[in-house]
Design a protein around this motif. Structure first.
Motif: not given
Length: 76
Positions: A11-17, A19-25
């Protein structure tokens, strides 16, 4: 493994917009997925280990703690 924990992470990941943070994760999870327990600690330089241990020791002394609000004020 708790499905509730996995669901909350999803759910947390789905809410992140961001892109740089998602790549880091993604990169972090990929690197940690197959690592042995304690590997990250073993790879740290001795100086960093000592800094972490010192910070942990300091955090256990309530007289050195400050409130979140005071911390945020100092960081501005």
């Amino acid at each position: 493994m708790s499905t509730t924990l996995k669901s909350s992470i999803h759910q947390l990941v789905d809410e992140i917009e961001n892109v740089q943070l998602l790549e880091t994760i993604r990169d972090f999870l990929a690197s940690r997925k197959n690592s042995e327990p304690g590997q990250l600690w073993a790879e740290l330089p001795e100086e960093k280990k000592q800094e972490i241990l010192s910070a942990l020791e300091e955090s256990e002394d309530e007289s050195t703690l400050i409130t979140r609000e005071d911390f945020l004020k100092r960081e501005k």
